[in-house]
Design a protein around this motif. Structure first.
Motif, short mmCIF file in Angstrom:
data_model
loop_
_atom_site.label_atom_id
_atom_site.label_comp_id
_atom_site.label_asym_id
_atom_site.label_seq_id
_atom_site.Cartn_x
_atom_site.Cartn_y
_atom_site.Cartn_z
N VAL A 115 1.19 -2.41 -7.18
CA VAL A 115 1.15 -1.45 -6.08
C VAL A 115 -0.28 -0.94 -5.90
N ASP A 116 -0.76 -0.94 -4.68
CA ASP A 116 -2.06 -0.37 -4.34
C ASP A 116 -1.88 1.13 -4.14
N THR A 117 -2.45 1.95 -5.02
CA THR A 117 -2.31 3.41 -4.94
C THR A 117 -3.55 4.07 -4.34
N GLY A 118 -4.43 3.29 -3.73
CA GLY A 118 -5.67 3.84 -3.21
C GLY A 118 -5.48 4.87 -2.12
N ALA A 119 -4.33 4.87 -1.45
CA ALA A 119 -4.08 5.82 -0.37
C ALA A 119 -3.22 7.01 -0.82
N VAL A 120 -2.98 7.13 -2.13
CA VAL A 120 -2.22 8.28 -2.63
C VAL A 120 -3.15 9.49 -2.72
N GLN A 121 -2.75 10.57 -2.10
CA GLN A 121 -3.53 11.81 -2.18
C GLN A 121 -3.06 12.61 -3.38
N VAL A 122 -3.98 12.93 -4.28
CA VAL A 122 -3.64 13.65 -5.51
C VAL A 122 -4.03 15.11 -5.36
N SER A 123 -3.06 16.00 -5.51
CA SER A 123 -3.28 17.43 -5.36
C SER A 123 -4.11 17.99 -6.52
N ASP A 124 -4.91 18.99 -6.21
CA ASP A 124 -5.71 19.67 -7.24
C ASP A 124 -4.93 20.78 -7.92
N THR A 125 -3.81 21.20 -7.33
CA THR A 125 -3.13 22.39 -7.84
C THR A 125 -1.64 22.21 -8.12
N LEU A 126 -0.99 21.28 -7.45
CA LEU A 126 0.46 21.16 -7.54
C LEU A 126 0.87 19.97 -8.40
N HIS A 127 2.08 20.03 -8.95
CA HIS A 127 2.62 18.92 -9.71
C HIS A 127 3.35 17.95 -8.79
N THR A 128 3.52 16.74 -9.27
CA THR A 128 4.28 15.73 -8.54
C THR A 128 5.70 16.22 -8.31
N ALA A 129 6.28 15.83 -7.19
CA ALA A 129 7.63 16.28 -6.83
C ALA A 129 8.64 15.95 -7.93
N LEU A 162 0.86 -1.18 0.00
CA LEU A 162 0.00 0.00 0.00
C LEU A 162 0.89 1.23 0.00
N LEU A 163 0.84 2.02 -1.07
CA LEU A 163 1.64 3.24 -1.16
C LEU A 163 0.86 4.40 -0.57
N ILE A 164 1.49 5.11 0.37
CA ILE A 164 0.86 6.25 1.03
C ILE A 164 1.74 7.47 0.80
N GLY A 165 1.22 8.45 0.09
CA GLY A 165 1.98 9.65 -0.21
C GLY A 165 1.12 10.62 -0.98
N ALA A 166 1.70 11.75 -1.34
CA ALA A 166 0.98 12.79 -2.07
C ALA A 166 1.62 12.98 -3.44
N ALA A 167 0.77 13.03 -4.47
CA ALA A 167 1.24 13.23 -5.84
C ALA A 167 0.47 14.39 -6.46
N GLY A 168 0.90 14.79 -7.65
CA GLY A 168 0.32 15.95 -8.29
C GLY A 168 -0.77 15.63 -9.29
N LEU A 169 -1.30 16.69 -9.90
CA LEU A 169 -2.38 16.52 -10.86
C LEU A 169 -1.92 15.83 -12.14
N ASP A 170 -0.61 15.57 -12.25
CA ASP A 170 -0.05 14.85 -13.40
C ASP A 170 0.19 13.37 -13.07
N PHE A 171 -0.47 12.83 -12.03
CA PHE A 171 -0.15 11.50 -11.52
C PHE A 171 -0.84 10.36 -12.26
N ALA A 172 -1.82 10.65 -13.10
CA ALA A 172 -2.66 9.58 -13.66
C ALA A 172 -1.84 8.48 -14.34
N GLU A 173 -0.93 8.85 -15.24
CA GLU A 173 -0.15 7.84 -15.95
C GLU A 173 0.78 7.08 -15.00
N TYR A 174 1.40 7.81 -14.08
CA TYR A 174 2.30 7.19 -13.11
C TYR A 174 1.52 6.21 -12.24
N GLY A 175 0.34 6.62 -11.78
CA GLY A 175 -0.46 5.75 -10.95
C GLY A 175 -0.85 4.47 -11.67
N HIS A 176 -1.19 4.58 -12.95
CA HIS A 176 -1.53 3.40 -13.75
C HIS A 176 -0.33 2.45 -13.83
#
Length: 326
Positions: free
Chosen positions: A86-100, A65-79
Motif C-alpha cells: 500500500v502506498d501511504t504517501g497521501a495519508v495525512q498524519v495528525s500532530d495532536t489526535l490519535h488514529t480513529a 494509493l491510500l488517502i485518509g487521515a491517521a493519528g500520531l500513533d500511525f508509524a507502526e501501522y503505516g509500516h
C-alpha cells in the motif's frame, strides 16, 4: 490501472459476546435501552475501511494509493501497510489526535453492535485529492466511509477531474442527509452497499431503486451468506453466490475484502461476474480469520475455493492472474 482508496484508517477493538443480542432487547423498552454485554474475548487489530480495502488491493499487487487521515500513533501501522503493497504517501498524519477507533461486539449469531470514534479522521476533509494525485491521476477513486465532509469533497474533486468514482458510503449513511447522500451516489461508476444500506440509501436520497440505477453504472449489493447481486439499469440483476465456509471466526472486514477483490478483478479487465467471484473468495478468506488484515492469500487455496463454488471454468479464468500476482 491504479486505484486510489479514500476512507477511514482505524484501530479495531473486536469483542465477542457468547450470547444473542436479540435475547437481551425488550421490544417495549427500545426507547430507553441501557445494556452491558460481558464479552469473553478481545482482539485489538488494524482496521478502517479505507485501510482494509487498500490492504486487500495491495496483497493482489495493485499498488493502491491510500488517502485518509491517521493519528500520531500511525508509524507502526503505516509500516505494516507499506510492507503489504500500500502506498501511504497521501495519508495525512495528525500532530495532536490519535488514529480513529472502531469498537465492535459480535454475538453468536454474527450480529454486531459497534461504536466508532473519529479521532484524526476529522482532519481528512483537509486533504486535497487533486494535490495528492497530481501527476499520477488514478484510474478510479473509491470513496469509502470517512469524515462526511471529506467524502463529499473527494467525490466532487474526482468528478471535476473526470476520474471514475466507486461510491461506498456504508456506515456513514446514518450521518448523511438526503442532499449529501445524493451527491455521493450520483454519477458513480460503481455503487457498493449491503442489503440494509440499500434500503437506507433509498430512504435518505428519496430515490427509488430504479432512480438510483439510472444514476450509477453498476450497483453491487452484498448479501452476507447469500453472496452479492450486481444490478444495472435495463439489465436483469446478476446474482453471484458466496463462497461457503464452515469456520467463521469474525465477520468484520469481509465486505471490505469483497470490494478489494472485485475492484482488482475489474482492474484486470475481467467480466463483472468473475470479479465478483474473486471478491466473494476474498471475503470468505477474511471470515475465517480474526481481524480485517490478518489473512494471507495462497494461490492454490484461493483457486480451489473458486473452483469448488463456481466451477473449473471460473477457476481457470482467474488462476493465471492469481498465480502471477501472488
Amino acid at each position: 490501472m491504479r486505484i486510489a482508496v479514500t476512507g477511514s484508517i482505524a484501530t479495531d477493538h473486536l469483542m465477542v459476546f457468547p450470547g444473542r443480542f436479540a435475547e437481551q432487547l425488550l421490544k417495549e423498552q427500545l426507547e430507553r435501552v441501557s445494556l452491558s454485554f460481558l464479552a469473553d474475548r478481545l482482539e485489538v487489530r488494524r482496521g478502517g475501511v479505507g485501510a482494509n480495502i487498500a490492504f486487500g488491493l495491495g496483497l493482489l499487487g495493485l499498488d493502491p494509493l491510500l488517502i485518509g487521515a491517521a493519528g500520531l500513533d500511525f508509524a507502526e501501522y503505516g509500516h505494516w501497510l507499506r510492507e503489504h503493497g500500500v502506498d501511504t504517501g497521501a495519508v495525512q498524519v495528525s500532530d495532536t489526535l490519535h488514529t480513529a477507533r472502531f469498537v465492535c461486539t459480535t454475538d453468536q449469531d454474527q450480529n454486531q453492535i459497534a461504536t466508532f470514534y473519529a479521532g484524526a479522521m476529522a482532519e481528512a476533509a483537509h486533504i486535497d485529492l487533486a494535490a495528492v494525485t497530481a501527476g499520477t491521476a488514478p484510474a478510479l477513486v473509491l470513496i469509502g466511509a470517512d469524515d462526511p465532509a471529506a467524502m463529499l469533497r473527494h467525490t466532487a474533486t474526482a468528478h471535476r477531474l473526470n476520474i471514475p468514482v466507486a461510491a461506498d458510503p456504508s456506515q456513514q449513511l446514518a450521518r448523511l442527509d438526503g442532499e449529501q447522500a445524493r451527491r455521493l451516489v450520483d454519477g458513480a461508476r460503481w455503487l457498493f452497499t449491503n442489503a440494509y444500506e440499500a434500503a437506507l440509501l433509498q430512504e435518505r436520497t428519496g430515490w427509488s431503486e430504479q432512480q438510483i440505477l439510472d444514476r450509477v453504472g453498476t450497483w453491487i449489493t452484498t448479501l452476507g451468506a447469500d453472496g452479492v447481486t450486481l444490478a444495472r439499469a435495463g439489465c436483469p440483476p446478476l446474482p453471484v453466490p458466496a463462497v461457503p465456509t464452515g469456520k467463521i471466526a469474525d465477520p468484520t472486514g469481509a465486505g471490505d475484502a469483497f470490494r478489494a477483490g472485485f475492484l482488482a478483478g475489474t482492474a484486470w479487465q475481467l467480466p463483472h461476474e468473475r470479479a465478483a467471484q474473486l471478491g466473494c473468495a476474498l471475503a470468505t478468506t477474511v471470515l475465517e480469520s480474526v481481524g480485517t488484515q490478518e489473512y494471507k492469500l495462497i494461490p492454490a487455496d484461493l483457486t480451489a475455493r473458486i473452483e469448488h463454488t463456481y466451477g473449473a471454468g471460473a477457476a481457470r479464468a482467474l488462476e493465471a492472474r492469481i498465480v502471477r500476482t501472488l
